[in-house]
Design an enzyme around this catalytic site. Sequence first.
Site, PDB file in Angstrom:
ATOM      1  N   PRO A 180      46.996  -6.629  21.898  1.00  0.00           N
ATOM      2  CG  PRO A 180      48.225  -7.222  20.120  1.00  0.00           C
ATOM      3  CD  PRO A 180      48.285  -6.770  21.527  1.00  0.00           C
ATOM      4  CG  PHE A 239      54.192  -7.813  21.837  1.00  0.00           C
ATOM      5  CD1 PHE A 239      54.093  -6.883  20.815  1.00  0.00           C
ATOM      6  CD2 PHE A 239      55.491  -7.497  22.516  1.00  0.00           C
ATOM      7  CE1 PHE A 239      55.258  -6.397  19.953  1.00  0.00           C
ATOM      8  CE2 PHE A 239      56.851  -7.087  21.987  1.00  0.00           C
ATOM      9  CZ  PHE A 239      56.578  -6.295  20.842  1.00  0.00           C
ATOM     10  CG  ASP A 294      56.384  -7.123  29.185  1.00  0.00           C
ATOM     11  OD1 ASP A 294      56.510  -6.389  28.170  1.00  0.00           O
ATOM     12  OD2 ASP A 294      57.253  -7.232  30.146  1.00  0.00           O
ATOM     13  CD  GLN A 303      57.556 -14.466  20.959  1.00  0.00           C
ATOM     14  OE1 GLN A 303      57.792 -13.376  20.109  1.00  0.00           O
ATOM     15  NE2 GLN A 303      57.807 -15.392  20.712  1.00  0.00           N
ATOM     16  CG  HIS A 360      60.646  -6.548  23.663  1.00  0.00           C
ATOM     17  ND1 HIS A 360      60.335  -5.689  22.627  1.00  0.00           N
ATOM     18  CD2 HIS A 360      60.723  -7.916  23.250  1.00  0.00           C
ATOM     19  CE1 HIS A 360      60.129  -6.429  21.618  1.00  0.00           C
ATOM     20  NE2 HIS A 360      60.116  -7.883  21.805  1.00  0.00           N
ATOM     21  CD  GLU A 420      52.723 -14.544  19.030  1.00  0.00           C
ATOM     22  OE1 GLU A 420      53.715 -13.925  19.260  1.00  0.00           O
ATOM     23  OE2 GLU A 420      51.612 -14.063  19.126  1.00  0.00           O
ATOM     24  CB  ALA A 446      46.752 -14.147  15.681  1.00  0.00           C
ATOM     25  CD  GLU A 447      50.287 -11.038  19.766  1.00  0.00           C
ATOM     26  OE1 GLU A 447      49.614 -10.631  19.053  1.00  0.00           O
ATOM     27  OE2 GLU A 447      51.535 -11.188  19.641  1.00  0.00           O
TER      28      GLU A 447
END
Lengths: 393, 324
Positions: free
Chosen positions: B86, B83, B81, B79, B126, B26, B56-57
């Site tokens: 998913p 996140f 940790d 992008q 984050h 991303e 969309a991970e």
Amino acid sequence: MPQTPPPTPATELPDGAVRLLDADGTLHEDARFSPYLQGLADETLQRMYRLMATERRVDQEGTSLQRQGQLALWVPAVGQEGAQAGALTALRDEDWIFPTYREHLLALGRGVTPGQLFELFRGTAHAGWTAADHRVQPYTLVLAAQTLHATGYAWGIARDQSDWDAERRAAEGQVVLACFGDGASSEGDVHESMVFAASYDLPVVFFCQNNQWAISVPASTQTRVPLARRAAGYGFEGVTVDGNDPLAMHAVTAWAAEQARTGAGPVMIEAHTFRSGAHTTADDPTKYRTREEEQAWAAVDPLARLAAHLRATGAAGADPDAFFADVAAEGEELARRTREAVLAMTGDALPTLDDVFETVYAEPHPLVAEELAWHRQWQAGFADAETAEGDAS
Amino acid sequence: MTIAKAINRALADELAADEKVLLMGEDIGSLGGVYRVTEGLKARFGADRVVDSPLAESGIIGTSIGLALRGYRPVAEIQFDGFVFPGFNQITTQLAKMRARTRGAASVPVTIRIPYGGGIGSIEHHSESPEALFTHTAGLRVITPSNAHDAYWMTRQAVRSQDPVIIFEPKRRYWLKGEVDLSEAGHRGLSAFEAQVVREGTDVTIAAWGPLVPVALAAANAAAEDGRSVEVVDLRSLSPVDFDALQASVEKTGRMVITHEAPTFGGLGGEIAARLMERSFLHLEAPILRVGGFHLPYPPSRVEEQYLPDLDRLLDAVDRTFAY
């Protein structure tokens, strides 16, 4: 002929669904898709039927073997042979298939042997065949995960073929068949794979077999509209097909593959069909669906329909009875060989834990090496003990 | 150069060396990543090799697997940790297992870059340190560089590895500068999957990785003023762990403190302590101690300084190892 019962709503096709072959074997003209049946040789029709009938026989053997304790689990595909046979015969050998766990006909039709197919269910391997040999990936048990692998693989194809012109694409281009079911359509990975496929115009044919039931959850809970309509939301075409009509499935898949192959991007096919058996041998469909529903679907069984067509058109040859007898005999033979192969997966034919140690990483890994050494020493200790016992007696 | 520049240079060099390498994630293209780690790479290598992917991970990881099966070497960026989750299913049930389940037929050389850890004053999700969730999964390799030189070479080695590699990049150190020897001899034959003694000592070992290596070095300097000689081992690789290097160090010093930002409970420190106790029990002068995060969700950043292991907590643990 016995009187067929009136169809229940689930056997009725959604509006706009494609059906070319009636339940009695009569073929209809369709301006858009009939051209994809032109030139379909009798041999291909016969192959389609042969694949369907022999897969069904092997499939039944799977349930028997599980009941006899020879398989940990079996996943019947009975009822879905028409959808799979139509799709498979519309692909080229070079095209790739990313299956879920119920695509037995697709695998067998690509030359995977029943023995290889059954290794997963016997518990002797997670994948009984090598994907590259058949352009069929291993079965995936985590719902929808493979739709993203299929999309990524198609991305690789698109990159490999990025400097090809339309003519070469049409002649040599590859497409990927991404298989999933109505249950998996609720998974986020199906959504993400369709987003990625649309974003980069990837040569993927999304092949949803809507067999009406995700274990005990009906398709009506998964979706308020025919699943193929979702494709419009991603910006590509979706077509609902009578999944029990192998000819419609063949024609629509041939069209979809042509779209994807020539660079028009992804297409979604929803095969409206029925899983006439259990979800797996661990399931009991009598607890959640009616006998009436099963009977209604039995009346539109894909094998009977194609058989009627073969007889009516003479595509089964001069002596149709001989053809069907031959196919039945081949099914019996294949079932026998399946049983033989499964029962032979014992003793020296079993994998060892060493095999797993040796394949988890491509490059040396000290922890795995240490644990493997320990494991071997441990095992060797038992061998020494057996030898000592032997010496003592 | 900074750690961020070193990673950028490593990615550029791999993109140049192998046309099968491609980056996806991303905002990594035109923006150059939220930390600018991929800055300029899209302009140099094109949008089809440095891909701004949909947000969309699972899609990023899952399609990377497919690309790898087709012969590509995708380097995916997550992008932040918090996140990665998913995409956790694709990493753990698919990427990690693909080679074993195909009995070695299919290698999936996917690299996943994840900026991780706290200390940057950011908001929820984050600042996390989920490395133990991945080191517990067989089939993955997990590394984390702590300096610019390692960031360059370890990234290059990760991209070239035939196995899936997760690189946890210590985001609060992205601007840490250091010498980078770019010559082929520069990596001194040290594999990304080996530990390194970054400071020699004789009395106690501090084992650290990623963002806490500078803290460990600062603690060693402070302890030296009290006459204690602290050895610092930078693990660099979290899966596999270089237990031989750790064993050699703890048998030399007799004491060890392990520190990580992740919660102590269930963290990698426990695994290291247990293994070294098995290997080196008779050499230990004191129990191996751990200094990690608390068993809490990562706290709001206004109080993260109390959560993160710091110089004082490390020195306190060093002192305690001398109490036995």
